[in-house]
Design a protein around this motif. Structure first.
Motif, PDB file in Angstrom:
ATOM      1  N   ILE A 181       1.773  58.487  14.712  1.00 45.76           N
ATOM      2  CA  ILE A 181       0.383  58.077  14.912  1.00 45.76           C
ATOM      3  C   ILE A 181      -0.211  57.781  13.545  1.00 45.76           C
ATOM      4  N   LEU A 182      -0.652  56.561  13.360  1.00 51.39           N
ATOM      5  CA  LEU A 182      -1.259  56.191  12.069  1.00 51.39           C
ATOM      6  C   LEU A 182      -2.755  55.980  12.264  1.00 51.39           C
ATOM      7  N   LEU A 183      -3.493  56.609  11.410  1.00 53.80           N
ATOM      8  CA  LEU A 183      -4.950  56.641  11.519  1.00 53.80           C
ATOM      9  C   LEU A 183      -5.579  55.309  11.109  1.00 53.80           C
ATOM     10  N   ARG A 184      -6.561  54.875  11.871  1.00 52.17           N
ATOM     11  CA  ARG A 184      -7.339  53.682  11.498  1.00 52.17           C
ATOM     12  C   ARG A 184      -8.809  53.998  11.685  1.00 52.17           C
TER      13      ARG A 184
ATOM     14  N   MET B  98      -7.732  51.059   6.323  1.00 51.52           N
ATOM     15  CA  MET B  98      -6.461  51.776   6.291  1.00 51.52           C
ATOM     16  C   MET B  98      -6.668  53.149   5.669  1.00 51.52           C
ATOM     17  N   PRO B  99      -5.853  54.110   6.048  1.00 56.08           N
ATOM     18  CA  PRO B  99      -6.084  55.490   5.602  1.00 56.08           C
ATOM     19  C   PRO B  99      -5.998  55.705   4.095  1.00 56.08           C
ATOM     20  N   ASP B 100      -5.147  54.947   3.401  1.00 58.26           N
ATOM     21  CA  ASP B 100      -5.021  55.225   1.953  1.00 58.26           C
ATOM     22  C   ASP B 100      -6.354  55.065   1.224  1.00 58.26           C
TER      23      ASP B 100
ATOM     24  N   ILE C  93      -8.288  58.688   2.899  1.00 56.71           N
ATOM     25  CA  ILE C  93      -7.665  59.980   3.199  1.00 56.71           C
ATOM     26  C   ILE C  93      -7.946  61.023   2.114  1.00 56.71           C
TER      27      ILE C  93
ATOM     28  N   GLU D 124      -9.819  64.444   2.648  1.00 57.25           N
ATOM     29  CA  GLU D 124      -9.158  65.737   2.451  1.00 57.25           C
ATOM     30  C   GLU D 124      -9.956  66.610   1.498  1.00 57.25           C
TER      31      GLU D 124
ATOM     32  N   LEU E 276      -8.690  61.903  16.176  1.00 51.67           N
ATOM     33  CA  LEU E 276      -7.501  61.065  16.337  1.00 51.67           C
ATOM     34  C   LEU E 276      -6.574  61.644  17.412  1.00 51.67           C
TER      35      LEU E 276
ATOM     36  N   ASN F 291       0.158  63.046  11.373  1.00 51.40           N
ATOM     37  CA  ASN F 291       0.191  63.435   9.959  1.00 51.40           C
ATOM     38  C   ASN F 291      -0.872  64.495   9.702  1.00 51.40           C
TER      39      ASN F 291
END
Ligand code: G
Ligand code: G
Ligand code: MN
Length: 533
Positions: A310-313, A323-325, A328, A332, A344, A367
């Motif tokens: 599962i990739l977060l959007r 995009m998560p980068d 994130i 965090e 999510l 993740n």
């Protein structure tokens, strides 16, 4: 993102304008009040200075009269030698008195100490009056006559002009000019001026009208005397007054600058906070803007897709997909990653029910980071979601990146992983090879999966050093009895290499990119018609 920057810029312009306006208004208000206070203070100082001078003149006159009344009977009829002698004593001893004479109502001098010059009865007025200056001869200094009627006689006391001038000198620095003003005659009879250069007081000859019409006449003050028909007029020193108010204005200005700067700083902080990523994330959480994309994982042996990562959007208000980068690490640091991940997971559970029903062995991999394990509430809420949506533990995997294991609370993390594994969840060490963890270190954590980072997979066939590391990583995973998932598989060659070395689970663009749930459902159906491999 771009839109947020634009809004920030607009808000900044607006806020700067408001700030400027506010500072200006503040400046005007403060200066108005400082000016007002300054005027009051100047007025007060002028009153004090004039009062001091008036007192001095009054005391001078009263002092002289008292010394004379001490020897002069109010029922005085005739002069005698004793009286004249007393007068002479007064004149001799009192430097303020130059002569004393008594006249009858016919203006004949009855007696006195004046041996030369003549004077007339100034007025038959009952009151105490002052007249002058007069000068008997070139040899004599100008003098004033203080006259008081005593019965039907007239007492005249001669006071030198310079004596009165000295009495006019104020101690206050605020005065620049002092005059003695005859009210009925509307005339200044005596005036002194402070010298600009040496600050000493000297007689002045300026016309009162000139004085009154000076621009700083606003600082002119009149003070009544006990001496009838006379006033002390005092003119403030415009330069000194200006200096004082300048001082106050400077102090006020410094405070204003400080306040304005502080305000600017806080406004900037507030606006940045408001438009910060943190704030945007908070809004995103509230608006339910986070959603999952699914990247399928292929099992080479069974030739089926056995799960998905599962990739977060993040879909912003402006319909941008982020995009998560990009967010994130902020999420965090601020702890907002917890509600985001929960959102999510819940969305994934809601929409992937049909997939799990159709493919009961399919797994969903989320993740997570060290924060999720350190904060107790995350797993509690995660378990609650699993229960609520009735998702069995063996359909779920949590991936934690290898770098996150080197966390100061590694014992807690190890314990949570243990706990998850005991409850039948799968736990994978993600991005393996990027975190420098040794085998002995990895043994502390109860993983059952290892994901080789795409960095190594990407190196396959390039001849780079990283290529050779694939074998060691695979060997290490086998030693640790971990299932291996290769990430970032983009080519047949990479697949073959991995397969050859015993890796069965593949994830990468060679098979599928991340997709929405609708696409995943279609994808899975399609795959079951024409299988890959
Ligand atoms: O495919 P993508 O560009 O979405 O992934 C970028 C990075 O973000 C990857 O390193 C991935 O592990 C990470 N990532 C994707 N989804 C999540 C998530 O839900 N939580 C966390 N912590 N990281 C994620
Ligand atoms: O750190 P994590 O393993 O969660 O990262 C997954 C990331 O890798 C996502 O950003 C995803 O989009 C990306 N990714 C997945 N498959 C491929 C691939 O075959 N090639 C490349 N370059 N990136 C991939
Ligand atoms: Mn991952």
């Amino acid at each position: 993102m771009q839109a947020r920057k634009g809004k920030l810029a607009n808000a900044q312009i607006l806020l700067n304008l408001l700030w400027g306006l506010f500072s200006l208004v503040l400046l005007l208000i403060v200066f108005y009040f400082v000016g007002q206070k300054e005027r009051l203070q100047t007025q007060q100082s002028l009153i004090l200075a004039a009062d001091e001078v008036a007192d001095k003149i009054d005391n001078l006159v009263v002092g002289i009269l008292q010394s004379i009344y001490a020897v002069l009977d109010t029922n005085f009829k005739d002069c005698n030698a004793k009286l004249v002698s007393s007068f002479q004593h007064i004149v001799f001893n009192n430097p303020n008195v130059s002569a004393i004479i008594i006249k009858d109502k016919n203006n004949t001098t009855m007696c006195g100490t004046l041996t030369h010059g003549t004077s007339s009865i100034i007025s038959s007025n009952q009151n105490l009056i002052l007249y002058g200056p007069i000068q008997f001869s070139a040899k004599d200094k100008p003098t004033f006559i203080l006259q008081q009627r005593v019965g039907d006689k007239y007492l005249q006391v001669f006071i030198l002009k310079e004596v009165l001038e000295k009495a006019l000198v104020p101690t206050s620095r605020i005065a620049q000019w002092v005059g003695l003003y005859n009210i009925p005659q509307q005339k200044v009879v005596l005036q002194i001026l402070r010298d600009f250069t040496n600050h000493e007081w000297k007689s002045d000859t300026a016309n009162l009208q000139e004085v009154l019409h000076q621009p700083e006449a606003a600082s002119l003050l009149k003070m009544n005397l006990n001496l009838n028909n006379f006033q002390v007029i005092l003119l403030g020193d415009a330069k000194i007054i200006r200096k004082y108010s300048l001082y106050y204005e400077l102090v006020a200005l410094s405070f204003l600058v400080l306040i304005a700067l502080a305000m600017y700083y806080y406004l900037q902080r507030a606006i940045h906070k408001h438009f910060s990523l943190h704030r945007a994330l908070e809004i995103g959480i509230k608006n339910n803007d986070f959603f999952p994309m699914y990247q399928p994982i292929f099992n080479i042996n069974t030739k089926t897709f056995c799960g998905a990562e599962i990739l977060l959007r993040w879909r912003t208000d402006d319909q941008d997909i982020i995009m998560p980068d990009l967010f994130i690490s902020d999420a965090e640091e601020s702890g907002l990653i917890l509600p985001i991940t929960l959102q999510l997971i819940e969305k994934t559970f809601q929409e992937s029910k049909s997939i799990l029903n159709k493919y009961p062995d399919f797994h969903l991999a989320f993740n997570v980071s060290a924060v999720h394990f350190v904060k107790e509430e995350f797993l509690t809420l995660f378990y609650a979601l699993c229960k609520k949506y009735q998702i069995p533990a063996d359909n779920l995997m949590l991936e934690i990146t290898e770098r996150d294991l080197l966390h100061q609370e590694e014992a807690t993390i190890a314990q949570r992983i243990q706990e998850l594994r005991a409850a039948d969840f799968s736990v994978a060490v993600d991005d393996f090879g990027t975190g420098h963890a040794s085998i002995s270190y990895l043994q502390h954590f109860a993983f059952n999966y290892l994901k080789i980072d795409q960095l190594f997979v990407g190196a396959i066939g390039t001849g780079a050093i990283t290529e050779t590391l694939n074998k060691s990583i695979i060997q290490m995973a086998k030693n640790l009895q971990l299932n291996i998932i290769a990430e970032g598989v983009e080519s047949f060659e990479q697949q073959e290499f991995l397969k050859e070395h015993g890796v069965n689970l593949m994830q990468g663009w060679y098979y599928a990119k991340a997709m929405s749930i609708e696409e995943l459902i279609q994808f899975m159906q399609g795959v079951h018609h024409e299988q890959k491999g």
